[in-house]
Design a protein around this motif. Structure first.
Motif, PDB file in Angstrom:
ATOM      1  N   ARG B  16      41.470  80.535  42.101  1.00 42.82           N
ATOM      2  CA  ARG B  16      42.615  79.659  41.870  1.00 42.82           C
ATOM      3  C   ARG B  16      42.478  78.843  40.594  1.00 42.82           C
ATOM      4  O   ARG B  16      43.415  78.191  40.152  1.00 42.82           O
ATOM      5  CB  ARG B  16      42.759  78.664  43.025  1.00 42.82           C
ATOM      6  N   ARG B  18      40.529  78.270  36.520  1.00 50.26           N
ATOM      7  CA  ARG B  18      39.819  78.839  35.375  1.00 50.26           C
ATOM      8  C   ARG B  18      38.999  77.736  34.744  1.00 50.26           C
ATOM      9  O   ARG B  18      39.532  76.674  34.402  1.00 50.26           O
ATOM     10  CB  ARG B  18      40.815  79.403  34.368  1.00 50.26           C
ATOM     11  N   GLN B  20      36.864  76.300  31.675  1.00 53.61           N
ATOM     12  CA  GLN B  20      36.930  76.536  30.226  1.00 53.61           C
ATOM     13  C   GLN B  20      36.391  75.323  29.468  1.00 53.61           C
ATOM     14  O   GLN B  20      36.643  74.186  29.848  1.00 53.61           O
ATOM     15  CB  GLN B  20      38.415  76.779  29.895  1.00 53.61           C
ATOM     16  N   TRP B  21      35.672  75.569  28.403  1.00 56.29           N
ATOM     17  CA  TRP B  21      35.223  74.481  27.521  1.00 56.29           C
ATOM     18  C   TRP B  21      36.359  74.114  26.582  1.00 56.29           C
ATOM     19  O   TRP B  21      36.965  74.976  25.960  1.00 56.29           O
ATOM     20  CB  TRP B  21      33.994  74.903  26.706  1.00 56.29           C
ATOM     21  N   GLU B  22      36.687  72.830  26.523  1.00 56.06           N
ATOM     22  CA  GLU B  22      37.744  72.359  25.628  1.00 56.06           C
ATOM     23  C   GLU B  22      37.137  71.457  24.559  1.00 56.06           C
ATOM     24  O   GLU B  22      36.738  70.325  24.816  1.00 56.06           O
ATOM     25  CB  GLU B  22      38.812  71.594  26.419  1.00 56.06           C
ATOM     26  N   ALA B  24      38.594  69.956  22.077  1.00 55.89           N
ATOM     27  CA  ALA B  24      39.371  68.747  21.779  1.00 55.89           C
ATOM     28  C   ALA B  24      39.076  67.625  22.768  1.00 55.89           C
ATOM     29  O   ALA B  24      39.263  66.455  22.456  1.00 55.89           O
ATOM     30  CB  ALA B  24      40.869  69.062  21.792  1.00 55.89           C
ATOM     31  N   GLN B  25      38.625  67.997  23.970  1.00 59.62           N
ATOM     32  CA  GLN B  25      38.325  66.965  24.970  1.00 59.62           C
ATOM     33  C   GLN B  25      36.826  66.780  25.144  1.00 59.62           C
ATOM     34  O   GLN B  25      36.387  65.928  25.915  1.00 59.62           O
ATOM     35  CB  GLN B  25      38.947  67.349  26.321  1.00 59.62           C
ATOM     36  N   VAL B  29      36.845  71.936  31.563  1.00 56.90           N
ATOM     37  CA  VAL B  29      38.033  71.643  32.362  1.00 56.90           C
ATOM     38  C   VAL B  29      38.290  72.798  33.332  1.00 56.90           C
ATOM     39  O   VAL B  29      37.887  73.933  33.084  1.00 56.90           O
ATOM     40  CB  VAL B  29      39.299  71.432  31.481  1.00 56.90           C
ATOM     41  N   LEU B  31      41.393  74.746  34.933  1.00 59.83           N
ATOM     42  CA  LEU B  31      42.828  74.935  34.731  1.00 59.83           C
ATOM     43  C   LEU B  31      43.413  75.651  35.931  1.00 59.83           C
ATOM     44  O   LEU B  31      42.783  76.532  36.519  1.00 59.83           O
ATOM     45  CB  LEU B  31      43.056  75.761  33.461  1.00 59.83           C
ATOM     46  N   TYR B  32      44.604  75.247  36.296  1.00 56.89           N
ATOM     47  CA  TYR B  32      45.319  75.866  37.413  1.00 56.89           C
ATOM     48  C   TYR B  32      46.804  75.767  37.109  1.00 56.89           C
ATOM     49  O   TYR B  32      47.196  75.130  36.122  1.00 56.89           O
ATOM     50  CB  TYR B  32      44.930  75.211  38.734  1.00 56.89           C
ATOM     51  N   PRO B  33      47.660  76.382  37.920  1.00 54.52           N
ATOM     52  CA  PRO B  33      49.084  76.363  37.573  1.00 54.52           C
ATOM     53  C   PRO B  33      49.606  74.967  37.247  1.00 54.52           C
ATOM     54  O   PRO B  33      49.601  74.080  38.098  1.00 54.52           O
ATOM     55  CB  PRO B  33      49.749  76.935  38.830  1.00 54.52           C
ATOM     56  N   GLU B  34      49.991  74.781  36.010  1.00 55.32           N
ATOM     57  CA  GLU B  34      50.596  73.547  35.524  1.00 55.32           C
ATOM     58  C   GLU B  34      49.709  72.318  35.678  1.00 55.32           C
ATOM     59  O   GLU B  34      50.196  71.198  35.732  1.00 55.32           O
ATOM     60  CB  GLU B  34      51.951  73.297  36.207  1.00 55.32           C
ATOM     61  N   GLY B  35      48.395  72.521  35.743  1.00 51.69           N
ATOM     62  CA  GLY B  35      47.526  71.365  35.897  1.00 51.69           C
ATOM     63  C   GLY B  35      46.134  71.569  35.322  1.00 51.69           C
ATOM     64  O   GLY B  35      45.755  72.678  34.929  1.00 51.69           O
ATOM     65  N   MET B  36      45.385  70.474  35.284  1.00 47.27           N
ATOM     66  CA  MET B  36      44.050  70.509  34.702  1.00 47.27           C
ATOM     67  C   MET B  36      43.186  69.421  35.327  1.00 47.27           C
ATOM     68  O   MET B  36      43.652  68.314  35.561  1.00 47.27           O
ATOM     69  CB  MET B  36      44.153  70.251  33.198  1.00 47.27           C
ATOM     70  N   GLN B  87      38.491  73.204  46.682  1.00 49.61           N
ATOM     71  CA  GLN B  87      38.715  74.639  46.458  1.00 49.61           C
ATOM     72  C   GLN B  87      38.441  75.064  45.020  1.00 49.61           C
ATOM     73  O   GLN B  87      39.005  76.031  44.534  1.00 49.61           O
ATOM     74  CB  GLN B  87      40.129  75.047  46.891  1.00 49.61           C
TER      75      GLN B  87
END
Lengths: 378, 91
Positions: B16, B18, B20-22, B24-25, B29, B31-36, B87
């Motif tokens: 559910r 992903r 990922q190294w960001e 810029a931050q 992080v 990542l999920y549908p429309e969220g972080m 989750q």
């Protein structure tokens, strides 16, 4: 503005909403696209969008939503998704499902699309038939199957209003039947087309309380099988929403003609020029432009917000709502009961209770109505 | 002790989400549908090791070595409990 009032350097524009087109096969009476969308300039080209994606990603954007109108109407959608995916975006497609064939779904999957949010909207003007309309249900069922077959999470969204709120149990049942893992029941917010139709769309308090109660019963019943989000309509609250999580704080919307906005509707605000991605890079737009800096922080606030102990919590609410209902984008959002203009919201709610105006014909979103309304306003 | 934190379990990032190294931050992080979800440093360091092949014991040992620390097992177990409740991970 004194130095003490200057907002600290904002974080990156984490959310990029790419509104690819205002074209849409639907005519939703609650659409948040601007009422004058039909007079908007030419759509950005594929190359423009590819550049915007690269610039936004370089500026720190990580969530990318492809929206509209109906984004499936852009035949370069797969190309844009592929580039967004390659750049490391989490890619979201917000669609009614119209035009999402098995072939295009497979191409979008191959392009790396992470998520589809499928909205329940009727493709006809027969709003009252919304739930019994078999064509709509067949379409959603077919698209829901495509979403499952491609291994995407199943996220459904339904805008809730006076005309469908009493059927919320059937809406939830339909989502369960279609295999949704997430369901967003988003009460209509009163902007653009929904504002024109507010008398017909704003539910009564009793309707709202019943819908919330039923939603909670379904949460109990289904548990983890489906996660249901219920977005309350702000008119029924005493405090405003922290709109867009703060002006120029997280969200960057690019409209079909390339205008960069801090939210979908900010273009309506008077005396504020918003940059166009054809003329300015995303980083400069985000950090330097007057349009994005105007309502950052709290230096712009007036009373009662300026000295309000809750000002950090909601940042004075929504600038567009303040403009629409109080005539001043720097005023407190009239949803707040401390706002001197709160009576406007009280009156709208009273009209909902009495049902006055509810039998007026709905104004449906379509290009002809849009041109007519734009002329009237001009 | 739950399934997710048994020392021989091999947690992995849930489908559910992903991870990922960001840049810029300056953070990992989810990542999920429309969220972080922005993870703090220790959460990020644990999550990036949840690859479905390493056991919880191996993750603890690796972290202790990487950060020249010892006795991290309890902290890691606590975080994995939370991550499972959210989750973020599955086993």
């Amino acid at each position: 503005m004194s130095a003490a009032n200057l907002a600290p350097q904002p974080g990156p524009p984490l959310w990029l909403l790419a509104e690819l087109t205002y074209r849409c096969p639907l005519h939703c009476a609650f659409c948040y696209n601007p009422v004058d969308f039909a007079t908007s300039g030419p759509e950005l080209s594929t190359d423009d969008w590819l550049r915007v994606l690269r610039e936004a990603r370089a500026a720190g954007s990580v969530q990318c939503g492809f929206s509209g109108g109906e984004p499936m109407l852009r035949d370069d959608l797969e190309l844009l998704v592929a580039e967004a995916h390659r750049l490391g975006f989490y890619t979201n497609l917000l669609t009614s499902g119209v035009g999402l064939t098995a072939e295009r779904a497979a191409a979008l999957k191959a392009a790396g699309l992470d998520h589809i949010q499928l909205s329940f909207q009727d493709s006809t003007r027969e709003l009252n038939d919304f739930l019994s309309h078999t064509r709509t249900f067949d379409l959603k069922q077919r698209v829901a199957a495509l979403i499952k077959d491609n291994g995407w999470p199943m996220v459904m969204n339904c805008v809730i209003h006076r005309l469908n709120i009493d059927y919320i149990d059937r809406i939830i049942e339909m989502a369960v039947e279609l295999g949704a893992e997430y369901l967003e029941l988003a009460n209509s917010q009163y902007y653009s087309w929904a504002l024109l139709n507010r008398d017909q769309l704003l539910p009564t308090r009793e309707q709202l309380e019943r819908a919330e109660r039923i939603t909670n019963e379904y949460r109990e019943k289904y548990g983890d099988r489906i996660r249901i989000f219920f977005v309350v309509p702000d008119y029924h609250e005493k405090r405003p929403k922290k709109c867009m999580n703060g002006w120029g704080n997280v969200f960057l919307t690019v409209t079909p003609d390339g205008t960069a906005l801090p939210c979908h509707t900010a273009k309506m605000l008077p005396g504020l020029a918003f940059p166009n991605v054809r003329e300015m890079g995303v980083r400069e737009i985000w950090y330097e432009s007057e349009g994005f800096n105007r309502y950052r922080g709290d230096g712009w606030m007036k009373e009662p917000c300026r000295t309000c102990p809750e000002k950090e919590k909601d940042l004075g609410g929504c600038r567009c709502q303040a403009y629409m209902l109080a005539g001043d984008p720097a005023a407190a959002d009239p949803v707040c009961d401390k706002s001197p203009a709160h009576g406007v919201v009280v009156e709208a709610l009273a009209r909902a209770e009495s049902g006055v105006g509810r039998s007026a014909p709905l104004v449906f979103r379509d290009p002809a109505a849009s041109r007519r309304l734009a002329e009237g306003a001009g | 002790m739950s399934a997710a934190t048994a020392t021989d379990a091999c947690p992995r990032v849930s489908r559910r989400f992903r991870l990922q190294w960001e840049e810029a931050q300056n953070a990992w992080v989810l990542l999920y549908p429309e969220g972080m979800v922005k993870l703090n440093q220790s959460a990020g360091e644990i999550m990036r090791r949840c690859d479905g092949s390493r056991t919880v014991s191996a993750i603890v040992a690796d972290l202790e070595q990487a950060f020249g620390a010892s006795g991290l097992a309890d902290d890691v177990a606590k975080f994995l409990e939370l991550a499972r409740a959210q989750q973020w991970i599955e086993t």
